[in-house]
Design an enzyme around this catalytic site. Sequence first.
Site, mmCIF file in Angstrom:
data_model
loop_
_atom_site.group_PDB
_atom_site.id
_atom_site.type_symbol
_atom_site.label_atom_id
_atom_site.label_comp_id
_atom_site.label_asym_id
_atom_site.label_seq_id
_atom_site.Cartn_x
_atom_site.Cartn_y
_atom_site.Cartn_z
ATOM 1 N N GLU A 178 74.218 61.186 39.485
ATOM 2 C CA GLU A 178 73.411 60.701 38.403
ATOM 3 C C GLU A 178 74.466 59.889 36.911
ATOM 4 O O GLU A 178 74.005 58.680 37.022
ATOM 5 C CB GLU A 178 72.352 61.918 37.343
ATOM 6 C CG GLU A 178 71.890 60.782 36.062
ATOM 7 C CD GLU A 178 70.837 62.125 36.139
ATOM 8 O OE1 GLU A 178 70.835 61.374 34.182
ATOM 9 O OE2 GLU A 178 69.920 63.052 36.040
ATOM 10 N N LYS A 222 67.870 72.690 26.400
ATOM 11 C CA LYS A 222 68.547 71.736 27.111
ATOM 12 C C LYS A 222 70.427 71.646 26.500
ATOM 13 O O LYS A 222 70.278 71.354 25.095
ATOM 14 C CB LYS A 222 67.716 70.250 27.824
ATOM 15 C CG LYS A 222 68.648 68.935 27.346
ATOM 16 C CD LYS A 222 67.756 67.826 27.378
ATOM 17 C CE LYS A 222 68.685 66.505 27.293
ATOM 18 N NZ LYS A 222 67.778 65.013 27.644
ATOM 19 N N GLU A 225 69.583 51.500 24.905
ATOM 20 C CA GLU A 225 68.256 53.235 24.385
ATOM 21 C C GLU A 225 68.476 52.404 22.548
ATOM 22 O O GLU A 225 69.522 53.051 22.442
ATOM 23 C CB GLU A 225 69.154 54.010 24.553
ATOM 24 C CG GLU A 225 68.082 55.217 23.776
ATOM 25 C CD GLU A 225 68.708 56.584 24.272
ATOM 26 O OE1 GLU A 225 68.260 57.460 23.962
ATOM 27 O OE2 GLU A 225 69.404 56.819 25.411
ATOM 28 N N GLU A 252 62.781 66.855 30.053
ATOM 29 C CA GLU A 252 64.013 66.056 29.564
ATOM 30 C C GLU A 252 63.215 65.267 28.492
ATOM 31 O O GLU A 252 63.687 65.091 27.218
ATOM 32 C CB GLU A 252 64.861 65.940 30.372
ATOM 33 C CG GLU A 252 66.593 65.179 29.498
ATOM 34 C CD GLU A 252 67.008 64.773 31.030
ATOM 35 O OE1 GLU A 252 68.711 63.345 30.748
ATOM 36 O OE2 GLU A 252 67.173 64.860 32.139
#
Length: 453
Positions: A434, A206, A255, A299
Site C-alpha cells: 500500500e 489504530k 486531503e 479505519e
Amino acid sequence: MSKQVGSLTGTEFLYTETIDTEGISPIAFFEAGDRHYQGQRFFWQNREKTHTIVGIGHAIVLKATGDDRVEVIQTEWNRIKQLVVKEQLDQAPLLFGGFSFDAKHPGSDEWRKFSSSYFVVPEFQLEIKNESTKLSINSLVERSDQSARFDELRKERDRLLHVAQVQERPLFEKAVVIEKTERNVPDYLAAVRAVKKEITRGEVDKVVISRSIELDFEEPVSTGSALYYALQEQPESYIFVLENGASAFVGATPERLIRKEHGMIFSAGVAGSVRRGKDVGEDQRLGNALLADEKNREEHDFVVSMIRTVIEPICTDLQIPQQPKLLKIRDIQHLFSPIQGTAKKDADMFSFVKALHPTPALGGTPRKRAVELIRELEQMDRGYYAAPIGFVDANDNGEFAVGIRSALLRGGKALLYAGGGIVSESEPLAELEETNVKFRPMLRVLGGNRHEL
C-alpha cells in the site's frame, strides 16, 4: 529583509498595497523569483483550482517549538494583524507555512532547515481567486521609512511582473533518477508487527506507520520543475511548495485538514485506500470492494469519529454523511467523507488546526498513545510529512491540507514519504505494498522509473 516578530521594536507597521494584474501565470511568477529569492518562495493551489497563491520573499518569519507551538504562532499572528495598514480594497496579507508532525521529535539533519513550525508573510503575494488576480506588497517597516521602502518594493514588483509576463519561460525537464533506495524496510515491517501486538493487548485501536524512500538525481532538482510536474501529473490534488533555504517541501495531497471561510468550516475524513484500475471496469470493481472492505471501513470510521469528537466543542451545525464516498485521484482511490459546520465565535483557524492534528488518518487512535508508538517504532523523522500545511489571512479565512504524497527536496536528493493505518486485520506485506501505491504520485512528479509505477 525579513524580520522575526520577536525582534520588533514595537513601532513598525505592516503596510500592504495591492494592484490588479490579470493574465499572469502563477508558475511563471513563482519562477520569476528563482534567481533572487530562491529559498524564500511558496506556492499553494487548492484541489478545485479555484484558489492559487504564490509568495516571494519574506516580510516576516515566525518560528516556534515545543508543545505550545500552535498557540505561539496563533498569538504572534494576532499581534501582526494589529499592525496591518491598508486601504479597504487592498488584499489582506496572509501567513503561509506548516508544522512538523511531532513537536516532541528531536529532529534530524534532513529536516534541519525547518523548525517545528515555520510560517512566513511574503513580501510579494500573488493571489488568484474568483477569476480575479491581485498582486500585493507586504512590508513591515517604521512609519518614517515606509515611503522610501515602498518605492523600492514597487520597482521590484514591476521587475518580477516583467520577468513573469515577458521573458521566455524556462523549459522544465523532468528530473532523471539514477538511484532509488528503500529505507529501513525491515524496521517498517517490524513496526507493523509491533503495532498489531499493541492492538491485541488493547493499547490502541489504530496506528499509522510510515516509511520513506530516497531518490538520487543526475542533477539537482529545481523547485520550479517539481512544481510544474506536480501541477501536470496530479491535477486532482492540493499542490504546495514551501522553500526554506536549500530545502523545499513539495506535495500533491488529496486531503484537506480544515478550510475556514466567513465563519464556515470544511474538513474531510480521508482514510482507506486502494489502487486505480487499469480500465473503467476494474476501477469500479476495486472502488466497490473498497467501500465494502471491513478493514478499510473500520479505519475510515476511526477518522470520522475522531474529527467529530474534537471539533464538536468549537463548532455548531456539524454535518457528516452517514456513508463515505470514493475520492479518486490519478494513482489511488480513497474512502472520503466531507464534513462541514459553523465555527464558534472564539474559534479561529489555529484552534481547528490544533484540535484536528494529527487525525487518525495520519496518527492513530487513541491519539496520544498512537503518537508515542510512532515516535518509538518508526525509526525516522517525519518532519512536515503528514502534518498541517497551508495559510490563514488577516480576516481568519484560510485552508490547511495534510502534507502527504510529499517529498523533501535537498539538492540532488529527495526523500519521499508514505504510510498507512495499521488495524487488527492488517498484514505487514500488504501494508508495504500500500505504501508503494502511495509513493506513486511523487515518483511520477520526480521522474521515477515508469515500470515501478
